[in-house]
Motif scaffolding. Structure first.
Motif, PDB file in Angstrom:
ATOM      1  N   GLN A  68       0.828  -1.213   0.000  1.00  0.00           N
ATOM      2  CA  GLN A  68       0.000   0.000   0.000  1.00  0.00           C
ATOM      3  C   GLN A  68       0.856   1.254   0.000  1.00  0.00           C
ATOM      4  O   GLN A  68       0.581   2.199  -0.736  1.00  0.00           O
ATOM      5  N   ARG A  71       2.384   1.670  -3.353  1.00  0.00           N
ATOM      6  CA  ARG A  71       1.420   2.127  -4.360  1.00  0.00           C
ATOM      7  C   ARG A  71       1.340   3.654  -4.346  1.00  0.00           C
ATOM      8  O   ARG A  71       1.365   4.303  -5.390  1.00  0.00           O
ATOM      9  N   THR A  72       1.264   4.242  -3.147  1.00  0.00           N
ATOM     10  CA  THR A  72       1.211   5.699  -3.047  1.00  0.00           C
ATOM     11  C   THR A  72       2.527   6.323  -3.507  1.00  0.00           C
ATOM     12  O   THR A  72       2.539   7.303  -4.264  1.00  0.00           O
ATOM     13  N   TRP A 109      -8.362   8.541  -1.958  1.00  0.00           N
ATOM     14  CA  TRP A 109      -8.039   7.174  -1.548  1.00  0.00           C
ATOM     15  C   TRP A 109      -6.570   7.037  -1.170  1.00  0.00           C
ATOM     16  O   TRP A 109      -6.223   6.612  -0.068  1.00  0.00           O
ATOM     17  N   LEU A 110      -5.671   7.439  -2.094  1.00  0.00           N
ATOM     18  CA  LEU A 110      -4.245   7.171  -1.898  1.00  0.00           C
ATOM     19  C   LEU A 110      -3.572   8.170  -0.977  1.00  0.00           C
ATOM     20  O   LEU A 110      -2.720   7.799  -0.176  1.00  0.00           O
ATOM     21  N   ASP A 117     -11.480   2.059  -0.402  1.00  0.00           N
ATOM     22  CA  ASP A 117     -10.991   1.601  -1.699  1.00  0.00           C
ATOM     23  C   ASP A 117     -12.125   1.638  -2.729  1.00  0.00           C
ATOM     24  O   ASP A 117     -13.078   0.872  -2.644  1.00  0.00           O
TER      25      ASP A 117
END
Ligand SMILES: [Zn+2]
Length: 182
Positions: A68, A71-72, A109-110, A117
Motif C-alpha cells: 500500500q 502504491r502511493t 483514496w491514496l 478503496d
C-alpha cells in the motif's frame, strides 16, 4: 496497454511469487515452520502448509502494508513524471462517481486515506459475507459468516454433529450464557 494472454500469464506468475514471498516472510519474520506436502495424484505438485497459520496472516498483513505504501509512493513518482491523477485512477481502475471525478477519487483514496478503496466491493453490490475453510477437527467444509452472532451455529455451519471443536464452541457458549445469568 496489453491485456492479452501473455501478460495475464506473467501476472499469474508474479502473483505466485508474491504468495511464495508471504510464506517466506511467515517463516523468516514470524517463526513459522513450513511443510510441503505432496498433492494426491501428482508427483511434482506440493501444497505448502505452515505449522502456524497465524504467522502467515501476520506476514500477509506486513506485505499488504508495504504494498500500500509503495502504491502511493509510485503514484507520486508518476505525478513527478507528469502523469495526471486521472491517469493514475485509470491505471487502478477507479471509477468516477456522481460526486467526484476519477482523479479526485483516487487522490482521496491514496493520499488522504479517508475514502474507502473505490475499486473494492461497495455498498449495494452483491457481496457475499461468507467465507469457507476446512475444519481441522472434523475435516468438513465450513461456511463462516463471521463472529457476529452469539450462538456458534449462527456463525458457522458444516461441522459434523460430533466435531470436537464445534462441541467445545457450543459448550463455551452455553457456559457463557449460564454464567451471565448470575
Ligand atoms: Zn468441525
Amino acid at each position: 496497454m496489453n491485456a492479452g494472454g501473455t501478460t495475464r500469464d506473467h501476472r499469474t506468475r508474479v502473483a505466485h511469487r508474491v504468495r511464495e514471498l508471504i510464506i517466506t516472510a511467515a517463516v523468516e519474520a514470524f517463526g513459522a515452520v513450513r511443510d510441503d506436502v505432496p498433492v494426491d495424484g501428482f508427483q511434482v505438485l506440493t501444497r505448502t502448509r505452515l505449522d502456524d497459520p497465524m504467522a502467515a496472516v501476520r506476514a500477509a498483513d506486513l506485505m499488504a502494508r508495504v504494498a500500500q505504501s509503495q502504491r502511493t509512493e509510485h503514484a507520486l513518482d508518476a505525478r513527478a513524471a507528469g502523469r495526471s491523477w486521472d491517469e493514475i485512477g485509470a491505471a487502478l481502475c477507479v471509477p468516477a462517481d456522481g460526486e467526484r471525478s476519477r482523479g479526485e477519487a483516487v487522490f482521496e483514496w491514496l493520499v488522504e486515506g479517508r475514502a474507502p478503496d473505490p475499486t473494492g466491493p461497495g455498498e449495494g453490490l452483491f457481496r457475499t459475507p461468507t467465507t469457507w475453510w476446512r475444519c481441522g477437527s472434523c475435516d468438513q467444509q465450513v461456511a463462516d459468516r463471521g463472529p457476529f452472532e452469539s450462538h456458534p451455529n449462527d456463525n458457522e455451519s458444516g461441522h459434523t454433529e460430533d466435531c470436537p471443536r464445534h462441541r467445545a464452541a457450543v459448550a463455551a457458549w452455553r457456559a457463557d450464557i449460564e454464567g451471565g445469568e448470575w
